[in-house]
Design a protein around this motif. Structure first.
Motif, mmCIF file in Angstrom:
data_model
loop_
_atom_site.group_PDB
_atom_site.id
_atom_site.type_symbol
_atom_site.label_atom_id
_atom_site.label_comp_id
_atom_site.label_asym_id
_atom_site.label_seq_id
_atom_site.Cartn_x
_atom_site.Cartn_y
_atom_site.Cartn_z
ATOM 1 N N UNK A 57 -16.485 -100.312 -1.659
ATOM 2 C CA UNK A 57 -14.958 -100.171 -1.748
ATOM 3 C C UNK A 57 -14.236 -100.767 -0.708
ATOM 4 N N UNK A 58 -12.913 -101.350 -1.068
ATOM 5 C CA UNK A 58 -12.235 -101.933 -0.079
ATOM 6 C C UNK A 58 -10.788 -101.048 -0.261
ATOM 7 N N UNK A 59 -10.405 -100.218 0.999
ATOM 8 C CA UNK A 59 -9.306 -99.422 0.899
ATOM 9 C C UNK A 59 -8.180 -100.090 1.592
ATOM 10 N N UNK A 60 -6.809 -99.798 1.268
ATOM 11 C CA UNK A 60 -5.927 -100.421 1.986
ATOM 12 C C UNK A 60 -4.824 -99.320 2.022
ATOM 13 N N UNK A 61 -3.776 -99.554 3.569
ATOM 14 C CA UNK A 61 -2.533 -98.822 3.541
ATOM 15 C C UNK A 61 -1.780 -99.671 4.267
ATOM 16 N N UNK A 62 -0.522 -99.274 3.825
ATOM 17 C CA UNK A 62 0.686 -100.390 4.278
ATOM 18 C C UNK A 62 1.916 -99.305 4.655
ATOM 19 N N UNK A 63 2.647 -99.296 5.669
ATOM 20 C CA UNK A 63 3.685 -98.580 5.822
ATOM 21 C C UNK A 63 4.763 -99.423 6.639
ATOM 22 N N UNK A 64 5.900 -99.457 6.196
ATOM 23 C CA UNK A 64 6.840 -100.332 6.413
ATOM 24 C C UNK A 64 6.707 -101.898 6.136
ATOM 25 N N UNK B 91 -4.382 -92.248 9.797
ATOM 26 C CA UNK B 91 -3.052 -92.479 10.370
ATOM 27 C C UNK B 91 -2.384 -91.277 10.867
ATOM 28 N N UNK B 92 -2.412 -90.343 10.134
ATOM 29 C CA UNK B 92 -2.044 -89.008 10.505
ATOM 30 C C UNK B 92 -2.279 -88.515 11.704
ATOM 31 N N UNK B 93 -3.916 -88.571 11.779
ATOM 32 C CA UNK B 93 -4.536 -88.068 13.031
ATOM 33 C C UNK B 93 -4.275 -89.026 14.198
ATOM 34 N N UNK B 94 -3.973 -90.418 14.154
ATOM 35 C CA UNK B 94 -3.806 -91.191 15.117
ATOM 36 C C UNK B 94 -2.307 -91.130 15.638
ATOM 37 N N UNK B 95 -1.275 -90.971 14.630
ATOM 38 C CA UNK B 95 -0.059 -90.354 15.065
ATOM 39 C C UNK B 95 -0.059 -89.241 15.993
ATOM 40 N N UNK B 96 -0.855 -88.244 15.481
ATOM 41 C CA UNK B 96 -0.684 -86.869 16.275
ATOM 42 C C UNK B 96 -1.451 -87.236 17.591
ATOM 43 N N UNK B 97 -2.346 -88.048 17.868
ATOM 44 C CA UNK B 97 -3.108 -88.280 18.979
ATOM 45 C C UNK B 97 -1.913 -88.949 19.915
ATOM 46 N N UNK C 279 -13.187 -103.041 9.296
ATOM 47 C CA UNK C 279 -11.624 -102.448 9.123
ATOM 48 C C UNK C 279 -10.763 -103.440 9.684
ATOM 49 N N UNK C 280 -9.795 -103.477 9.527
ATOM 50 C CA UNK C 280 -8.543 -104.303 10.326
ATOM 51 C C UNK C 280 -7.429 -103.448 10.647
ATOM 52 N N UNK C 281 -6.908 -103.812 11.580
ATOM 53 C CA UNK C 281 -5.582 -103.031 11.908
ATOM 54 C C UNK C 281 -4.415 -103.842 12.303
ATOM 55 N N UNK C 282 -3.306 -103.788 11.962
ATOM 56 C CA UNK C 282 -2.092 -104.493 12.415
ATOM 57 C C UNK C 282 -0.968 -103.654 12.563
ATOM 58 N N UNK C 283 -0.184 -103.776 13.867
ATOM 59 C CA UNK C 283 1.011 -102.899 13.950
ATOM 60 C C UNK C 283 2.057 -103.902 14.377
ATOM 61 N N UNK C 284 3.134 -103.559 13.982
ATOM 62 C CA UNK C 284 4.528 -104.309 14.412
ATOM 63 C C UNK C 284 5.550 -103.515 15.136
ATOM 64 N N UNK C 285 5.378 -103.517 16.375
ATOM 65 C CA UNK C 285 6.349 -102.494 16.804
ATOM 66 C C UNK C 285 7.767 -102.800 16.729
ATOM 67 N N UNK C 286 8.607 -101.575 16.466
ATOM 68 C CA UNK C 286 9.854 -101.759 16.079
ATOM 69 C C UNK C 286 10.688 -101.718 17.589
ATOM 70 N N UNK C 287 11.303 -103.057 17.638
ATOM 71 C CA UNK C 287 12.217 -103.203 19.069
ATOM 72 C C UNK C 287 13.550 -102.269 18.648
ATOM 73 N N UNK C 288 13.635 -101.540 19.792
ATOM 74 C CA UNK C 288 14.753 -100.489 19.712
ATOM 75 C C UNK C 288 16.032 -101.536 20.241
ATOM 76 N N UNK D 58 -0.626 -101.581 9.084
ATOM 77 C CA UNK D 58 -1.290 -102.230 7.915
ATOM 78 C C UNK D 58 -2.668 -101.718 8.414
ATOM 79 N N UNK D 59 -3.362 -101.134 7.221
ATOM 80 C CA UNK D 59 -4.806 -100.724 7.664
ATOM 81 C C UNK D 59 -5.754 -101.118 6.365
#
Length: 260
Positions: A115-122, A79-85, A32-41, A107-108
């Motif tokens: 199979x190859x699964x993917x998820x993208x948010x924003x 993603x839902x479980x990770x946000x909750x944690x 698996x791969x994980x990539x996050x881009x933090x939103x600068x406030x 990005x996940x």
């Protein structure tokens, strides 16, 4: 299999708000791969005692763990479980209902023998290269479709953040996972995956140096670090940026490349 990661803060004096990870379970089956881009406030009080790097490290760590260990969960469920944690780790002093509570793009991708699964948010990007050499970008462009006058106003942007008719990021509400772009392909049809934060994808989207196929070719030839170096060079040589609505001279950049 070839896996490469690179990430670098936009400015040496600021912490890196991006997160990148690759997961190869001990079983040897898939990854698996994980990539996050933090939103600068923006400057000011946003109701939380924690900064964006704290948030991306914890959310990214949870995503990496669950992506590698919970094959029974979909990526949206992960993603839902990770946000909750991560939300539970904040503590009582944090106002998680604040529009600018720490948050990130996601990005996940996960693969096994079938199979190859993917998820993208924003607005981070995932490129999927097929066995035939074609490159398909998975892009959540909801924020880019907002009118210019909305993006120029913090209040107007906040009103559409994680709201119907607006755009979505991973913050404190696990339900946001329902709004992510998801999909799945046979492993036999996928040659490589490339995840990019928008600080790295600006090689295509801001500086117009080539298309998505060209971008993946750069990473295959020069590595993940090579793409970041090219972006930094362009930022130095073209301080005016490009013909886009949102622009800052330097941005955190993260790249994860997996050649399957």
């Amino acid at each position: 299999m070839r896996i490469e990661l690179a990430t670098e803060p936009g400015s040496p004096g600021r912490p890196n708000e991006d997160y990148a990870a690759a997961v190869l379970p001990a079983s040897g089956q898939g990854g698996a791969l994980v990539l996050l881009d933090g939103v600068t406030p923006p400057a000011g009080d946003f109701g939380c005692a924690h900064d964006v790097p704290w948030f991306t490290a914890r959310l990214g760590g949870a995503l990496a763990e669950l992506s590698g260990s919970r094959r029974d969960l979909t990526l949206a469920e992960i993603l839902s479980a990770s946000i909750r944690r991560t939300a539970a780790a904040h503590g009582r002093g944090c106002d998680l209902s604040h529009a600018r509570t720490p948050q990130a793009t996601v990005v996940l991708a996960r693969w096994d023998e079938e199979r190859v699964e993917h998820l993208v948010l924003s607005d981070s990007a995932l490129l999927i290269e097929g066995r035939d050499g074609s490159v398909t970008p998975v892009l959540d462009d909801r924020i880019e479709r907002l009118p210019r006058e909305v993006l120029s106003s913090l209040a107007a942007t906040d009103a559409l953040r994680n709201a119907e008719g607006g755009f979505f990021t991973a913050a404190a509400d696990p339900a946001v996972a329902e709004h992510a772009l998801t999909g799945s392909l046979p492993r036999s049809r996928v040659r490589a995956l490339l995840a990019l934060s928008d600080g790295a994808s600006r090689w295509v989207q801001l500086f117009r140096q080539g298309d998505w196929s060209d971008c993946l070719a750069v990473v295959r030839k020069d590595g993940a670090r090579g793409l970041v170096d090219r972006v930094r060079s362009l930022e130095r040589d073209r301080p005016e940026g490009g013909a886009v609505r949102r622009w800052k001279r330097h941005d955190d950049a993260a790249v994860v490349f997996a050649e399957l």
